[in-house]
Design a protein around this motif. Structure first.
Motif, PDB file in Angstrom:
ATOM      1  N   TYR A 200     -11.739  16.414  -0.046  1.00  0.00           N
ATOM      2  CA  TYR A 200     -11.293  16.459  -1.437  1.00  0.00           C
ATOM      3  C   TYR A 200     -11.505  17.848  -2.058  1.00  0.00           C
ATOM      4  N   GLU A 218     -15.691  18.926  -9.349  1.00  0.00           N
ATOM      5  CA  GLU A 218     -15.584  18.407  -7.980  1.00  0.00           C
ATOM      6  C   GLU A 218     -16.936  18.407  -7.259  1.00  0.00           C
ATOM      7  N   ASN A 222     -21.144  15.277  -7.525  1.00  0.00           N
ATOM      8  CA  ASN A 222     -21.582  14.727  -6.242  1.00  0.00           C
ATOM      9  C   ASN A 222     -22.936  15.256  -5.806  1.00  0.00           C
TER      10      ASN A 222
ATOM     11  N   LEU C 372     -10.920  11.681  -1.278  1.00  0.00           N
ATOM     12  CA  LEU C 372     -10.948  11.383  -2.707  1.00  0.00           C
ATOM     13  C   LEU C 372     -12.360  11.634  -3.226  1.00  0.00           C
ATOM     14  N   ASN C 373     -12.471  12.429  -4.275  1.00  0.00           N
ATOM     15  CA  ASN C 373     -13.774  12.685  -4.882  1.00  0.00           C
ATOM     16  C   ASN C 373     -14.366  11.359  -5.374  1.00  0.00           C
ATOM     17  N   LEU C 376     -14.784  10.650  -9.271  1.00  0.00           N
ATOM     18  CA  LEU C 376     -13.689  10.695 -10.243  1.00  0.00           C
ATOM     19  C   LEU C 376     -12.932   9.371 -10.248  1.00  0.00           C
ATOM     20  N   GLU C 380      -8.025  10.337 -13.167  1.00  0.00           N
ATOM     21  CA  GLU C 380      -8.151  11.783 -13.003  1.00  0.00           C
ATOM     22  C   GLU C 380      -7.679  12.229 -11.619  1.00  0.00           C
ATOM     23  N   ARG C 384      -4.601  14.613 -12.296  1.00  0.00           N
ATOM     24  CA  ARG C 384      -4.871  16.044 -12.280  1.00  0.00           C
ATOM     25  C   ARG C 384      -3.688  16.900 -11.796  1.00  0.00           C
ATOM     26  N   MET C 388      -1.797  19.573 -14.107  1.00  0.00           N
ATOM     27  CA  MET C 388      -1.899  20.975 -13.757  1.00  0.00           C
ATOM     28  C   MET C 388      -0.524  21.611 -13.513  1.00  0.00           C
ATOM     29  N   TYR C 389       0.295  20.921 -12.703  1.00  0.00           N
ATOM     30  CA  TYR C 389       1.569  21.526 -12.302  1.00  0.00           C
ATOM     31  C   TYR C 389       2.674  21.291 -13.327  1.00  0.00           C
ATOM     32  N   ARG C 435      -1.474  10.855  -5.166  1.00  0.00           N
ATOM     33  CA  ARG C 435      -1.903  12.189  -5.576  1.00  0.00           C
ATOM     34  C   ARG C 435      -0.911  13.240  -5.069  1.00  0.00           C
TER      35      ARG C 435
END
Lengths: 307, 317, 548
Positions: A200, A218, A222, C372-373, C376, C380, C384, C388-389, C435
């Motif tokens: 990620y 990010e 964590n 995947l974080n 989050l 998000e 995101r 952003m884009y 995503r």
């Protein structure tokens, strides 16, 4: 026989401590709800006891002037008075009230240790996260500097620096924080290095995210759990280091009430069989034990949840 | 095998380099001193003439790098200059004290290393049992205690009753057995402090491995728990254990400072603390350099040993 | 259940086994009352998807549970010994001696600190079956039977000095050391490449037959179990679905769940018309040579990917297929060669690419868990890239996130504020897809996106990707080692070996002869459902070797 009696009292003390921990845990569970309460339920009795002790110390430190019977530096009687009704814990080597000094010591010693840890932590974790995220030459330079600083034993290094810069509270905080931030740097960097290799993070880099967002959104969330646990551990180290320096006479300087110096100033009493000088030492020990119990639980939780 | 030797040579080179940089830091630190060193030592009341004479005596009229190399080469030959406080050669002050400090550290190490390995292995074997929990809680407490607290409790309990002396005076006439007796309390203090840490790390290093598939394999081959730990987990846990043992031995050498002060033991640490309060810079520098060297050497040894304990590095493809 | 093979005596009986696992503070069931009977010399295949409890049941046959698990009910009878009532010392006496275990990853299951032969002789010596010297002589004999190279000296190596396929055979030899009555094989070839798998399967099958050893063979791969087992038992979430002898089971499965398992491989994307000559490809890899350090991992590779087309890049581990993806995304700038996007060269390093160039090429990862974080929320994670884009914010952004969740067939109200840990494996992979889509790209790299998923779930993901491709005119680069996936989704195939492209072309041509020799080896090594496939293949290869 005396040993048996001592053992008996130790057992009583442990039972009382665990009982207090249980009551405190039950009380906090009753007062909180949802995820917090569920988390508290997993706390062992030692952690409950630890949280209770930390809470008491914080209250004492915050309200020291209200709780203490005398002023911090006031000479109230003869030197080394025994325990009695007016001076519950007697007086020290200059005739100041021992209990008052102990209470103010919570504010001074714990406060300075906390400030130092916070500073060390801010410096160490920011640089550590940065080094791991940016990598390359920045990481190389920072890591080599930290390697060198960590190769000097910390107590010796702080003695050397304090000899040179003198022993004011500010220099004490700066010197210890700098030395300790190297340890925080190491941990923050290694935690972040494990996160940086995750897909990620690669996805975020490929998306074109900037450094600030990469670190704050990010990586940091964590890395938080191990960093918080590390804060507790670092606090213990800093607290013990400052106490040791004060005990050696190069830390917090008189007439400020401080537990390490109190042990040193009144140590002579021990050889006469008086436990009074052990009280400030015990106060230090109790707080570090308490923090360690809580940290131990948090680390256990963090590792348990991963599986 | 040649890969191993180049690795070790690299580590040694790095160690020498580290020591060199440390010596620069230790020497250079006094240069950071605000104001003039000679003036600082003599105090504001000194006349400019005495200050100038003193500067010449200290060699402060020479450029810093010349003084540094003079100091370094002197130190390498065992000549650390003279003490400001009593004008005696520092080497003489240090000689017997270094021996005393090493004696105390080795004494404590001889008890604590075997003890902590044994406790750590047993705690890992009987993990989550009452034994494990008790040992763990005790270890956690003793890590949390300031050394002077442990020391004074021991004095309070063991010296009060006259079992052991509360002050560990040493001189040339003391025999080995007598020395062991006199330094028992400081050695015990150090043992209590470092055993806890080493024992916890030994236990953690072994338990970390117990989830590995090869440990499960050993259990599925019907091996006894003790054999699983000793034969299958321990050899793979050696690197972290060696590292933590070295770290604690290094700590023993430097952590003696507080203990020496409590027990009035004539070692290097006490000398350093005395010199710090007298602001006797040359002595502080000399002692700091010795402590740092011992620390770096121990860590270097650990590094090399843990490299050698890795079969992947020794038996290459 | 009736005795299916009365000719041979029963060796192992499990009756109504219940096993529970601990999570947080409660016990939840893993195995919910399964029966199992095994005769002497018989091989039983245990099959099921992840979480079916195959390994747990296999270990229970040894009277063993992993930490945090417990057997809460039922009986285990091994050759007249009640394993649940026996003492731990009695069970230890059986393990390694009469019941042995072969683990999934031999590389992780051999102790890195000891030589192979030391680990081989441990069980026979400790159980008092033979002396150390006898065990060493015996090891050489078994290594030879397992067709290991240099059987005389391979035992004196450390595990890291031996390749994965050889280690797996050495582990089977180790399990045989005490000539046990029963061996549990727990996915022994799952971690291996297909071409290596063949040799290991053949060696295992032969040695089990030679010593007339009974075995429980655990796997998720139907074609593999078809080669190895006499009987097959299908498990689903801790329950038995059905059991039958192998040929019956393959020919006529009774239960619906089993039928769906068998049917999975039937999905195939309709054949697309060839791309018109002269069309500019979306992505063009031109003569790329790249690597880390001194070594070249990619050696002069070239291929094109067109709009609405899927190019499958196939190869075994170490072939360089993932490195190719890293070069395209700009994570690894090539030494020589270039990447063209819509005919224009892309900067080699992703940090030099414009935001729009980054947006156009997206990536979906193999392990959705690490892609995947975990901290989050989906809002998000998916939002995101759109923010952003495309500069979306507030209501417009929320609407877009909801659209994307619809596209990947997840209910927006239910999912939008979840964390990845609150999703199943397949749902996580769908978020990875959303995503990528959020950036509105032209090109998506799919890196082994289905290999960590169960077959039914993987099938769903493949269909979804296929639908999205036609809906948004996407070009896909599909990295995989699994030829079944290639068959179902690719338009064109690029076969890689040791950093080189050995063959490329339309899918239909690829699966028809004549082949490049490596493609031939790769294709023929993929196990088929036919229970006689392995036997036939080995015979063919032997005949060919005899001729050559």
């Amino acid at each position: 026989m005396t040993i048996l009696i001592n053992l008996f009292w130790i057992a009583v003390a442990i039972a009382v401590a665990l009982g207090a921990g249980w009551l405190f845990r039950a009380a906090t569970i009753a007062l909180t709800r949802g995820a917090t309460a569920r988390m508290l339920r997993t706390a062992p009795l030692t952690a409950g006891f630890g949280m209770l002790v930390i809470l008491i110390y914080v209250v004492v430190a915050l309200f020291a002037p209200l709780i203490a019977p005398y002023a911090e530096r006031e000479v109230v009687g003869a030197q080394f008075l025994p325990w009695d009704a007016t001076h519950l814990l007697g007086t020290d080597n200059l005739g100041r009230d021992m209990l008052t000094r102990l209470i103010y010591g919570a504010r001074n010693t714990v406060g300075i240790a906390f400030a130092t840890t916070a500073l060390a932590f801010t410096m160490g974790s920011i640089l550590g996260l940065l080094a791991a995220t940016v990598g390359g030459w920045l990481d190389q330079i920072l890591s080599r500097i930290v390697d060198i600083l960590m190769a000097i034993p910390s107590l010796i290094f702080s003695l050397l620096l304090l000899t040179i810069f003198g022993t004011s509270v500010t220099t004490l905080i700066l010197v210890i924080a700098t030395i300790d931030s190297t340890r925080v740097f190491r941990l923050a960097r290694s935690v972040a290095l494990n996160i940086v290799v995750m897909d990620y993070i690669e996805a975020a880099r490929l998306r074109g995210e900037g450094l600030w967002r990469l670190i704050t959104r990010e990586i940091l969330p964590n890395a938080l759990a191990p960093l918080v646990a590390e804060f507790g551990l670092r606090f213990c180290f800093v607290f013990l280091a400052i106490s040791a320096l004060s005990f050696l006479g190069v830390g917090i300087q008189p007439p400020t009430a401080d537990w390490g110096s109190m042990v040193r100033e009144n140590a002579a009493l021990i050889t006469f069989g008086d436990v009074t000088p052990l009280l400030p030492a015990g106060a230090i020990a109790l707080l570090t034990v308490a923090v360690n119990f809580v940290v131990d639980w948090m680390l256990h939780r963090a590792s348990g949840l991963k599986e | 095998m040649s890969v191993i030797w180049t690795m070790i040579a690299k580590r040694l080179g790095l160690g020498v380099l580290t020591l060199f940089v440390i010596s620069v830091i230790i020497f250079g630190a006094t240069e950071l001193l605000p104001g003039d060193l000679a003036q600082n030592i003599l105090g504001q009341s000194a006349t400019p003439e005495t200050v100038a004479a003193f500067r010449k005596e200290l060699g402060l009229d020479l450029p810093a790098y010349t003084r540094y190399f003079n100091w370094l080469f002197g130190a390498l030959q065992g000549d650390f200059g003279t003490s400001l406080a009593n004008k005696r050669p520092i080497a003489d002050l240090i000689a017997t004290r270094l021996g005393n400090t090493l004696f105390l550290a080795l004494y404590a190490a001889a008890i604590s290393v075997p003890l902590s390995l044994l406790l750590g292995i047993l705690a890992a074997l009987y993990r989550n049992s009452i034994f494990d929990r008790t040992v763990n809680a005790m270890a956690l407490s003793s890590i949390s205690f300031p050394e002077f607290f442990v020391a004074y409790i021991l004095i309070f309990v063991l010296a009060q009753s006259g079992l052991f002396p509360s002050m560990s005076r040493m001189d040339a006439t003391v025999g080995f057995g007598e020395a062991l007796y006199r330094t028992f309390l400081p050695a015990l203090t150090l043992t209590l402090v470092v055993t806890a840490h080493m024992m916890r790390m030994t236990r953690a290093a072994i338990i970390n491995l117990l989830a590995s598939p090869y440990i499960e394999m050993a259990r599925l081959k019907g091996m006894k728990p003790m054999r699983v730990i000793l034969k299958h987990a321990l050899p793979n846990a050696l690197a972290p254990i060696i590292t933590v043992v070295a770290l604690n031995l290094a700590y023993l050498v430097t952590g003696v400072v507080v203990v020496e002060v409590v027990f009035v033991y004539p070692g290097l640490g006490q000398l350093m603390v005395d010199s710090v309060s007298k602001r006797d810079f040359p002595v502080v520098q000399a002692v700091a350099l010795i402590f740092a060297a011992a620390y770096v050497l121990l860590n270097l040894t650990a590094d090399v040993l843990s490299t050698l304990s890795n079969p992947r590095l020794i038996h290459r493809k | 259940m009736k005795d299916t093979n009365p000719a041979k005596p029963v060796l192992l009986t499990l009756r109504d086994i219940h096993i529970e696992g601990r999570s947080e503070e409660t016990w939840s069931p893993i195995i919910k009352g399964v029966d199992l009977t095994l005769h002497k010399g018989e091989v039983l295949g245990l099959i099921g998807e992840s979480g079916a409890g195959k390994s747990t049941l296999g270990l229970a046959a040894m009277g063993f549970t992993r930490d945090g698990c417990r057997i809460s009910g039922g009986t285990i009878d091994f050759d007249g010994i009640d394993l649940r009532a026996a003492t731990e010392a009695q069970r230890r006496g059986l393990r390694g001696k009469r019941i042995a275990y072969v683990a999934q990853s031999a590389a992780a299951s051999f102790n890195p600190a000891h030589k192979l032969i030391d680990q081989y002789s441990e069980a026979p010596v400790q159980h008092g079956v033979m002396s150390r010297a006898e065990a060493e002589r015996d090891a050489v004999e078994l290594y030879r039977r397992m067709r290991l190279p240099n059987p005389e000296e391979i035992g004196f190596r450390y595990p890291h000095q031996v390749s994965g396929g050889q280690l797996q055979r050495a582990m089977t030899a180790m399990a045989m050391a005490c000539r046990p009555d029963l061996i549990i094989f727990d996915e022994p070839t799952t971690a291996l490449d297909v071409t290596t798998q063949i040799e290991v399967l053949a060696a295992i099958r032969d040695i089990v037959a030679q010593f007339d050893t009974a075995a429980i063979y655990i796997t998720h791969d139907l074609a593999v179990v078809a080669q190895m087992a006499d009987r097959i038992k299908v498990l689903l979430r801790g329950d038995e679905v059905e059991e039958a002898d192998t040929r019956t089971m393959l020919a006529a499965p009774k239960e619906d769940y089993t039928k769906t398992l068998w049917a999975v491989r039937s999905y195939a994307r309709p054949v697309q018309p060839p791309v018109a000559k002269g069309t500019t490809p979306v992505v063009s890899v031109r003569n790329v040579t790249a690597g880390y350090g001194a070594a070249d991992i990619l050696k002069d590779i070239s291929f094109d990917i067109h709009k609405r087309r899927t190019v499958a890049v196939v190869g075994e581990s170490g072939s360089g297929k993932s490195t190719a993806a890293r070069v395209i995304t700009g994570l690894l700038p090539p030494r020589r060669g270039a990447i063209l996007f819509d005919g224009a060269p892309l900067p080699a390093d992703y940090r030099q690419r414009s935001r729009d160039q980054l947006r156009q090429a997206q990536m979906i990862y193999q392990m959705a868990d690490t892609a995947l974080n975990p901290k989050l929320r989906l809002r998000e994670l998916i939002g995101r890239p759109a923010q952003m884009y495309l500069g979306l914010n507030g209501k417009a952004l929320t609407d877009r996130i909801r659209d994307l969740l619809h596209l990947i067939e997840l209910e927006p109200d239910k999912f939008i504020d979840r964390l990845p840990s609150e999703l199943s494996g397949g749902q996580k992979q769908r978020i990875g897809i959303a995503r990528a889509l959020a950036a509105e790209p032209k090109f998506i790299i799919c890196d082994e996106v289905t290999s960590a998923l169960d077959q039914l779930v993987a099938e769903g993901i493949l269909k979804l990707l296929d639908r999205l491709q036609s809906e948004f005119d996407l070009a896909y680069m599909f990295i995989t080692h699994d030829l079944a996936t290639v068959r179902s989704i690719a338009d064109e195939v690029v076969v890689m070996q040791n950093g080189k492209v050995v063959e490329k072309g339309p899918k239909l041509e690829m699966f028809e002869p004549p082949h490049d020799p490596y493609t031939e080896l790769l294709l023929s090594s993929v196990p088929e459902m036919d229970p006689d496939w392995l036997t036939k293949l080995l015979r063919e290869r032997a005949a060919k070797a005899g001729k050559g």
